[in-house]
Design a protein around this motif. Structure first.
Motif, PDB file in Angstrom:
ATOM      1  N   VAL A   1      -7.469   3.830  -5.935  1.00 21.72           N
ATOM      2  CA  VAL A   1      -6.253   3.520  -5.177  1.00 21.72           C
ATOM      3  C   VAL A   1      -6.568   2.520  -4.062  1.00 21.72           C
ATOM      4  O   VAL A   1      -5.834   1.546  -3.849  1.00 21.72           O
ATOM      5  CB  VAL A   1      -5.634   4.804  -4.589  1.00 21.72           C
ATOM      6  N   GLU A   2      -7.669   2.735  -3.348  1.00 20.88           N
ATOM      7  CA  GLU A   2      -8.043   1.828  -2.264  1.00 20.88           C
ATOM      8  C   GLU A   2      -8.323   0.425  -2.795  1.00 20.88           C
ATOM      9  O   GLU A   2      -7.953  -0.579  -2.171  1.00 20.88           O
ATOM     10  CB  GLU A   2      -9.274   2.357  -1.534  1.00 20.88           C
ATOM     11  N   HIS A   3      -8.962   0.352  -3.956  1.00 21.74           N
ATOM     12  CA  HIS A   3      -9.297  -0.953  -4.534  1.00 21.74           C
ATOM     13  C   HIS A   3      -8.027  -1.742  -4.860  1.00 21.74           C
ATOM     14  O   HIS A   3      -7.975  -2.974  -4.652  1.00 21.74           O
ATOM     15  CB  HIS A   3     -10.128  -0.753  -5.800  1.00 21.74           C
ATOM     16  N   TYR A   4      -7.004  -1.050  -5.387  1.00 22.55           N
ATOM     17  CA  TYR A   4      -5.793  -1.736  -5.834  1.00 22.55           C
ATOM     18  C   TYR A   4      -4.691  -1.765  -4.771  1.00 22.55           C
ATOM     19  O   TYR A   4      -3.593  -2.269  -5.041  1.00 22.55           O
ATOM     20  CB  TYR A   4      -5.249  -1.069  -7.104  1.00 22.55           C
ATOM     21  N   LEU A   5      -4.970  -1.279  -3.584  1.00 23.10           N
ATOM     22  CA  LEU A   5      -3.961  -1.212  -2.532  1.00 23.10           C
ATOM     23  C   LEU A   5      -3.315  -2.564  -2.195  1.00 23.10           C
ATOM     24  O   LEU A   5      -2.116  -2.613  -1.879  1.00 23.10           O
ATOM     25  CB  LEU A   5      -4.573  -0.596  -1.272  1.00 23.10           C
ATOM     26  N   PRO A   6      -4.060  -3.686  -2.248  1.00 23.02           N
ATOM     27  CA  PRO A   6      -3.408  -4.979  -1.974  1.00 23.02           C
ATOM     28  C   PRO A   6      -2.203  -5.270  -2.861  1.00 23.02           C
ATOM     29  O   PRO A   6      -1.297  -6.013  -2.462  1.00 23.02           O
ATOM     30  CB  PRO A   6      -4.534  -5.994  -2.215  1.00 23.02           C
ATOM     31  N   LEU A   7      -2.164  -4.680  -4.072  1.00 24.47           N
ATOM     32  CA  LEU A   7      -1.006  -4.857  -4.951  1.00 24.47           C
ATOM     33  C   LEU A   7       0.275  -4.385  -4.274  1.00 24.47           C
ATOM     34  O   LEU A   7       1.333  -4.997  -4.417  1.00 24.47           O
ATOM     35  CB  LEU A   7      -1.206  -4.058  -6.251  1.00 24.47           C
ATOM     36  N   VAL A   8       0.174  -3.282  -3.543  1.00 21.61           N
ATOM     37  CA  VAL A   8       1.341  -2.710  -2.880  1.00 21.61           C
ATOM     38  C   VAL A   8       1.893  -3.686  -1.848  1.00 21.61           C
ATOM     39  O   VAL A   8       3.100  -3.922  -1.768  1.00 21.61           O
ATOM     40  CB  VAL A   8       0.989  -1.363  -2.216  1.00 21.61           C
ATOM     41  N   ASN A   9       1.005  -4.267  -1.053  1.00 20.27           N
ATOM     42  CA  ASN A   9       1.437  -5.220  -0.026  1.00 20.27           C
ATOM     43  C   ASN A   9       2.070  -6.467  -0.646  1.00 20.27           C
ATOM     44  O   ASN A   9       3.062  -7.000  -0.129  1.00 20.27           O
ATOM     45  CB  ASN A   9       0.250  -5.624   0.843  1.00 20.27           C
ATOM     46  N   ILE A  10       1.485  -6.952  -1.735  1.00 16.73           N
ATOM     47  CA  ILE A  10       2.017  -8.150  -2.406  1.00 16.73           C
ATOM     48  C   ILE A  10       3.426  -7.893  -2.928  1.00 16.73           C
ATOM     49  O   ILE A  10       4.346  -8.690  -2.725  1.00 16.73           O
ATOM     50  CB  ILE A  10       1.085  -8.577  -3.551  1.00 16.73           C
ATOM     51  N   ILE A  11       3.604  -6.758  -3.607  1.00 14.45           N
ATOM     52  CA  ILE A  11       4.905  -6.435  -4.198  1.00 14.45           C
ATOM     53  C   ILE A  11       5.933  -6.151  -3.110  1.00 14.45           C
ATOM     54  O   ILE A  11       7.091  -6.572  -3.199  1.00 14.45           O
ATOM     55  CB  ILE A  11       4.771  -5.244  -5.171  1.00 14.45           C
ATOM     56  N   ALA A  12       5.527  -5.459  -2.050  1.00 14.74           N
ATOM     57  CA  ALA A  12       6.444  -5.178  -0.940  1.00 14.74           C
ATOM     58  C   ALA A  12       6.894  -6.477  -0.280  1.00 14.74           C
ATOM     59  O   ALA A  12       8.075  -6.645   0.057  1.00 14.74           O
ATOM     60  CB  ALA A  12       5.773  -4.275   0.083  1.00 14.74           C
ATOM     61  N   GLY A  13       5.966  -7.407  -0.100  1.00 12.38           N
ATOM     62  CA  GLY A  13       6.305  -8.685   0.516  1.00 12.38           C
ATOM     63  C   GLY A  13       7.283  -9.473  -0.318  1.00 12.38           C
ATOM     64  O   GLY A  13       8.236 -10.065   0.199  1.00 12.38           O
TER      65      GLY A  13
END
Length: 249
Positions: free
Chosen positions: A31-43
């Motif tokens: 989850v920590e490794h892929y967390l940047p995906l969340v920020n990209i999609i939220a943005g």
């Protein structure tokens, strides 16, 4: 202190281990490794939303979507995790938006009125309605119609994006009924896209497939950002009419 980012080989090893023992520690590392995906999609999603919608709320719901994706993902199927997770994360964020029902009653009424006008005019004329024809039908000025279209464009967060990106999610499912749904959705969407004007097709392609912003599309097409929003709005209503008979809209 944040740990150093794992290599591709290490991530593959983590997936293999997680498939064997479902360790909470390994899941948290994934989850920590892929967390940047969340920020990209939220943005990306936040760009289409009113300013009062809190991006942090999207990130929180997206985080839970990511955890769900990690739990459900099967590396043996050979599908790219980022694609699969992106659908889960985006879906969780959109569920959060639905639950808050941030679109006002008055805007919903305007959306229904606009949609009815588009369907009636284009059904009668056999072509796309012009701004002047829409303005006359809605008893508005052209400037008021353009303002309404910008509002509608911001409210049209969910319909097409999920269909454009749902193919991978359905394809990884071995259920034959889901496979049939995938084929039906793909064929219906292809027919719907054929009904768009060339400019509408280009806007849809650049926005949903190439993931460009409205501003970037306006520069490519040499049109104002407001005009790109109008083309996007009209395309959405046309496509919704074709997709309305498929469950899930």
């Amino acid at each position: 202190m944040q740990q150093e980012k794992e290599s591709a080989e290490e991530i593959n090893e983590l997936w293999s281990l997680y498939g064997e023992n479902r360790s909470m520690e390994i899941r948290n590392r994934l989850v920590e490794h892929y967390l940047p995906l969340v920020n990209i999609i939220a943005g990306r999603l936040a760009m289409s939303l009113p300013s009062h919608v809190d991006r942090d709320d999207l990130i929180i719901s997206g985080y839970f979507g990511l955890m769900d994706a990690v739990d459900r993902y099967d590396i043996k199927r050979g599908n790219k995790f980022e694609t699969y997770a992106g659908i889960r994360i985006s879906g969780a964020m959109k569920d959060e938006l639905r639950s808050r029902d941030w679109i006002s009653v008055s805007l919903r009424q305007k959306i229904r009125r606009y949609e009815s006008a588009v369907v009636e005019l284009e059904g009668r004329l056999g072509r796309s309605a012009t701004d002047e024809e829409l303005a006359e039908r809605l008893e508005m000025s052209i400037e008021q119609v353009h303002h309404l279209e910008r509002q509608i464009n911001a409210a049209t967060v969910i319909p097409l994006g999920e269909y454009m990106k749902s193919e991978a999610a359905i394809a990884v499912d071995t259920d034959p009924h889901r496979s049939a749904e995938y084929i039906e959705t793909r064929e219906t969407l292809a027919k719907a896209l054929d009904e768009l004007t060339e400019k509408e097709k280009l806007v849809v392609s650049l926005y949903y497939y190439d993931e460009l912003t409205m501003k970037e599309i306006s520069l490519i097409m040499h049109l104002s950002e407001a005009r790109i929003c109008q083309l996007h709005t009209k395309a959405m209503f046309k496509l919704r009419g074709f997709l309305a008979n498929i469950d899930g809209i």
